[in-house]
Each structure stands twice: as C-alpha cells, then as structure tokens.
Design an enzyme around this catalytic site. Structure first.
Site, mmCIF file in Angstrom:
data_model
loop_
_atom_site.group_PDB
_atom_site.id
_atom_site.type_symbol
_atom_site.label_atom_id
_atom_site.label_comp_id
_atom_site.label_asym_id
_atom_site.label_seq_id
_atom_site.Cartn_x
_atom_site.Cartn_y
_atom_site.Cartn_z
ATOM 1 N N CYS A 192 16.199 35.684 39.154
ATOM 2 C CA CYS A 192 16.270 34.609 38.179
ATOM 3 C C CYS A 192 15.038 33.774 38.133
ATOM 4 O O CYS A 192 14.450 33.046 38.875
ATOM 5 C CB CYS A 192 17.199 33.753 38.508
ATOM 6 S SG CYS A 192 17.422 32.414 37.238
ATOM 7 N N TRP A 224 26.786 36.000 41.810
ATOM 8 C CA TRP A 224 25.762 35.842 42.893
ATOM 9 C C TRP A 224 26.917 35.954 44.142
ATOM 10 O O TRP A 224 27.606 35.174 44.348
ATOM 11 C CB TRP A 224 25.322 34.633 42.788
ATOM 12 C CG TRP A 224 24.393 34.297 41.495
ATOM 13 C CD1 TRP A 224 24.523 33.860 40.403
ATOM 14 C CD2 TRP A 224 23.094 35.191 41.225
ATOM 15 N NE1 TRP A 224 23.655 33.926 39.622
ATOM 16 C CE2 TRP A 224 22.478 34.865 40.241
ATOM 17 C CE3 TRP A 224 22.337 35.959 42.335
ATOM 18 C CZ2 TRP A 224 21.217 35.335 39.634
ATOM 19 C CZ3 TRP A 224 21.053 36.610 41.914
ATOM 20 C CH2 TRP A 224 20.661 36.161 40.443
ATOM 21 N N ARG A 268 30.559 28.517 34.440
ATOM 22 C CA ARG A 268 29.693 29.466 34.968
ATOM 23 C C ARG A 268 29.074 29.173 36.037
ATOM 24 O O ARG A 268 28.335 27.910 36.245
ATOM 25 C CB ARG A 268 28.804 29.757 33.834
ATOM 26 C CG ARG A 268 29.111 30.600 32.476
ATOM 27 C CD ARG A 268 28.287 30.341 31.402
ATOM 28 N NE ARG A 268 27.081 31.405 31.387
ATOM 29 C CZ ARG A 268 27.022 32.647 30.912
ATOM 30 N NH1 ARG A 268 28.210 32.900 30.282
ATOM 31 N NH2 ARG A 268 26.097 33.254 31.033
ATOM 32 N N THR A 270 25.906 29.379 38.284
ATOM 33 C CA THR A 270 24.651 29.731 37.941
ATOM 34 C C THR A 270 23.618 29.189 39.002
ATOM 35 O O THR A 270 23.960 28.327 39.958
ATOM 36 C CB THR A 270 24.160 29.271 36.508
ATOM 37 O OG1 THR A 270 24.139 27.809 36.671
ATOM 38 C CG2 THR A 270 24.895 29.639 35.557
ATOM 39 N N VAL A 271 22.607 29.782 39.018
ATOM 40 C CA VAL A 271 21.442 29.443 40.077
ATOM 41 C C VAL A 271 20.159 29.162 39.094
ATOM 42 O O VAL A 271 19.949 29.442 37.768
ATOM 43 C CB VAL A 271 20.840 30.637 40.907
ATOM 44 C CG1 VAL A 271 21.990 30.739 42.069
ATOM 45 C CG2 VAL A 271 20.407 31.869 40.072
ATOM 46 N N GLU A 286 20.635 22.508 36.768
ATOM 47 C CA GLU A 286 19.452 22.465 35.586
ATOM 48 C C GLU A 286 18.235 22.725 36.359
ATOM 49 O O GLU A 286 17.633 21.644 36.955
ATOM 50 C CB GLU A 286 19.579 21.414 34.728
ATOM 51 C CG GLU A 286 18.430 21.069 33.667
ATOM 52 C CD GLU A 286 18.140 22.390 32.924
ATOM 53 O OE1 GLU A 286 17.068 22.889 32.901
ATOM 54 O OE2 GLU A 286 19.130 22.917 32.316
ATOM 55 N N SER A 287 17.411 23.890 35.975
ATOM 56 C CA SER A 287 16.271 24.161 36.965
ATOM 57 C C SER A 287 15.232 23.026 36.594
ATOM 58 O O SER A 287 14.336 22.661 37.432
ATOM 59 C CB SER A 287 15.726 25.354 36.380
ATOM 60 O OG SER A 287 15.375 25.529 34.926
ATOM 61 N N TYR A 334 14.987 36.482 26.805
ATOM 62 C CA TYR A 334 16.359 36.666 26.626
ATOM 63 C C TYR A 334 16.674 36.727 25.036
ATOM 64 O O TYR A 334 18.017 37.333 25.050
ATOM 65 C CB TYR A 334 16.941 35.402 27.218
ATOM 66 C CG TYR A 334 16.789 35.524 28.830
ATOM 67 C CD1 TYR A 334 17.861 36.234 29.569
ATOM 68 C CD2 TYR A 334 15.854 35.069 29.685
ATOM 69 C CE1 TYR A 334 17.543 36.161 30.966
ATOM 70 C CE2 TYR A 334 15.536 35.126 31.103
ATOM 71 C CZ TYR A 334 16.587 35.723 31.764
ATOM 72 O OH TYR A 334 16.225 36.079 32.888
#
Length: 473
Positions: A192, A224, A268, A270-271, A286-287, A334
């Site tokens: 990711c 994951w 969802r 997520t990573v 949130e990255s 994406y």
C-alpha cells in the site's frame, strides 16, 4: 439423441453459484444457459483456497449408449459408452489466489489441464471455441467483474473511481504529545502506497522503537491478514520490513483489530492505521494525518526531533503541491486502474500524465518540490513513483510513459530512495505480490510479471547528481 451436459461453475457474491451450462450433442452446441442456484449444481469443488471449475457428466434426461454411468449415483445408464466415467472432472484451480502451490495442487492442476484439453478437443477439435461460448463467457465475466469492482473500487455515475473517506481522523497532531513509548502502534501493509508514506516518516524521524509496527499481508479474499512471511526476499531486502504476526493484539486479521474498539466497527478495514494501545481504540486511519503526527506530534519520542518535513515557512507550498499530487497522481493512478468506463479512464490518464509532465519540468530546476529540503509532499509523491513502473504502468494501464522516460522524475525518485532508511521501507517483492496476485478483478490469471530492470536496487542506487541543483539554487 446422444448428449452431454457440461457445468462450469464458480462461486460469486451475491449469488450462491454463478454457472454456465453447456448442452452438447457430440460437439455441436444446442444451447447455453446460466445457472444461479446452488441447489441445481452439486459438483462444486474446492482445491486448496482456490475456486475450481467442475465438469460433470450427467445422466437423465439424456440417454447414452450402453455401459455409461451417471455422475451422481454411479449406476449404469442404459445404452451408455464404456469410456465415460462417473467421477466428475475438476478443471481448476483456474484462478489461484495462493502465494505458492503445493506439490499436490500442482499435480491436481496438471491433471485438470489434461482433462480440459481432452474435452475441448472433443467439443470443437483444433479450432477456436465457438462464438456462442466466447460471447457467453464474456457476458458472464463482465457481469461478475462489475459486481466485484463495485465493492473493491466504488465509482461515481460516470464510472470514475471514488475513494472512500477515512473515518478516523486527527484534528491536531499535538494531541499525542506526552505519550509514552509503545502506547501507539502502527498497522501497515507493504504493497500500500498510503501505508508506505507512514513507514518512511516513522523511519526518518527515528520513531521505530517508540511506535512499533505490525505488518499485514493481503489474504486470499483481499483483506489484510497477519501471517508469517512467505515472501521470498533478495539479498538487499533482508533488512527490510516483512509481514508477520500482530505484535500488540495478537489478532488474525485487521478486521479483528478494528472490531476491538468500543462499539465495534463494520466499515472498510484499511491500512495504515494508528492504534491507541491504552484506550484500545483506532486513533487514526488517514495516512496524511498519521505522517503529520509522526512529523511534529511525537518529537518527545523521536530520535531525530530536529528534522521537520513541514516547516512553517513551506506549509503553503506543501499544500499547493498536495492539491496537485493527491488527485492527479496518488489517486490518479487508481482512477486509471479502477475506471469502469472508457471515458473515466481517458480523463484520468490525461490528468495523470499532464501532472507528471508539469512536475518533471519543475524538477529540472529544483532538487525537491519545495526547493532544497525534503518535505511531506515529496514523501507522498515518492511512494507512487516507486510503484509506477513496477505496477501502475502495466496493471493500472498508465501506459503513456514509463517513469524511466522522465529524466528528472526518475532521478528525483532515486535521490529520495538513497536517503538513509528509505530503501529499507521498499519491499518490491511484496509490492508486486500485493498488486498482481491479489487484485483479482484486474489480473484474473494471477500471473506476476518480471520486475523491470530499471527498478533493481542497483539501478535505484546509481548516482542521480541532483545535489547540484541545490548548489545552483
């Protein structure tokens, strides 16, 4: 009239079984129909963790010459041929989601392939499959692809990918000041790019000991999971981060971690995800919020607190670049790969390469995006660039140019790659596996291409000569 019925079945949500039934009379197709009822197909088989196609020879209502046996009961059918077996032929696994096939699976696949070859020759000889079969399979696959993509990559009415908004946000990075080492835990996945940016900032700030990390890997269903690493690594990757167990909660997968929070969670999973160990709560998923926390919110835990990747005097420029990079490049690749209409793809690919052209031109006179110093904007761009020729150029159809064809962008990427600790966050084998072997709707054959020569560690470590731009400016 002597006839055969062939069932091709594959489990697909939301149906129990989506199948194609081929009614044949000695190689001549009579009709093709779809079957969406599990009760009417009793020969669905599994091989390992993979979907298998079952071909069954069925008895009544059709009759066979003497000696034949039915698939269900094994009793002789009047007037059936001696060479027909009661055992169904398993034609699979056609689409394997396993990392590696065991010896038994390899043998089964070889045997199934032989059976498939036999029956295709029986049905249409050396010629191509009949047009009716091709059109039927195309329609079935297009329908199934649309169902899967609607879950994997939600789109707007135009067919353009619409990334879901992160639910757990941080309003102020300083809210974590005063934390003790180990009270925050980072969850990532190596393929990711959004998780990769958190690993880079964590490393550059020297937070490895204070903020431990658990590395998940894609499971066969795309979620994951935590598992011992089975990724083969090259000699230079032996010091890189590898997938493993959940080091703080002992969960089997990321969904279990999210579910531990107060009130549970059904969204969802997520990573990257920053976990509050003391409160057993999702602190953030949130990255960009996470890298801001790592940059300025945990300096009391940092081994490199003097490094500031978002200095006050450059924050305006950083925001300007983020407004270009995120929609057109980070998310732009994406939008190309997950586009569900031609118009959506055309718009996305033009915006992507228009942005890359402009960035490449800017980097002709500037070492980094905001001048002589590395910033968060550079980190965010880097994690997309390092995957570009590996994945996006091929799998996501970002084909106008390879990154190698951009002299400034490619040199810029190598410049950042060679910053101490950055290369150790890049696991190209895991990146390739994560995209090519687990994004099933985009690569149903599950075939992973060779790593481009330009992405070898030795090439990325070659001189970039971009330090001269700092001297000039």
């Amino acid at each position: 009239m002597d006839s055969l019925i062939f069932y091709f079945v594959l489990p697909l949500p939301p149906f129990n079984v989506l199948g194609i039934c081929l009614y044949c009379q000695f190689g001549k197709f009579v009709r093709v129909s779809f079957i969406c009822e599990a009760a009417r197909i009793k020969k669905l088989q599994r091989v390992g963790n993979s979907a298998a196609i079952t071909m069954s020879l069925c008895g009544p209502p059709f009759s066979f010459p003497s000696g034949a046996t039915s698939c269900s009961g094994g009793k002789p059918i009047a007037n059936g041929p001696n060479h027909l077996s009661s055992r169904p032929f398993r034609l699979g696994p056609i689409m394997s989601l396993n990392r590696q096939n065991s010896g038994a699976e390899t043998t089964a696949a070889s045997s199934s392939s032989s059976a498939l070859n036999y029956f295709t020759k029986l049905l249409w000889g050396p010629s191509l499959p009949p047009g009716l079969l091709i059109s039927t399979v195309r329609s079935a696959w297009t329908t199934a692809w649309g169902i899967m993509m609607s879950q994997l990559a939600p789109s707007d009415p135009s067919g353009s990918y619409s990334r879901p908004i992160s639910k757990f946000r941080v309003t102020e990075p300083s809210q974590f000041s005063g934390r003790r080492p180990g009270t925050l835990h980072l969850y990532v996945g190596l393929p990711c790019p959004w998780a990769h940016r958190t690993l880079i900032v964590r490393a550059l700030k020297g937070l490895e000991d204070s903020v431990p990390v658990s590395v998940a890997a894609p499971g066969v269903d795309g979620s994951w999971e935590f598992q011992d690493s089975r990724i083969p690594i090259t000699s230079w990757e032996k010091h890189s981060i590898l997938p493993g167990k959940d080091r703080v909660n002992g969960c089997r997968n990321l969904r279990e971690v999210y579910a531990m929070r107060s009130g549970g969670y059904s969204g969802r999973c997520t990573v990257p995800m920053l976990w509050d160990v003391e409160r057993k709560e999702v602190a953030c998923n949130e990255s960009y919020d996470i890298i801001e926390v790592f940059n300025s919110g945990l300096n009391q835990l940092s081994a490199n607190p003097e490094l500031d990747l978002s200095p006050l005097e450059l924050q305006g420029k950083i925001e300007e670049w983020n407004r270009v990079i995120y929609p057109n490049v980070n998310n732009g690749v994406y939008r190309c790969g997950f586009a569900q209409t031609q118009e959506a793809y055309d718009a996305a690919v033009n915006q992507l390469f228009g942005a890359l052209d402009n960035i490449d031109s800017h980097l002709n006179r500037s070492r980094y995006l905001c001048g002589d110093v590395l910033t968060l904007a550079d980190v965010c761009l880097f994690t997309t660039l390092i995957r570009f020729d590996l994945v996006y150029n091929v799998l996501f159809k970002c084909t106008k140019k390879k990154l190698l064809e951009y002299p400034n962008l490619h040199g810029y990427m190598r410049d950042i790659y060679q910053i101490p600790k950055v290369a150790a966050t890049c696991n190209f084998t895991a990146i390739m596996d994560g995209y090519y072997q687990f994004l099933f709707p985009l690569n149903p054959g599950n075939i992973k291409p060779a790593i481009p020569a330009a992405c070898d560690h030795e090439v990325l470590s070659s001189p970039h000569n971009r330090e001269s731009l700092s001297i000039i400016s």
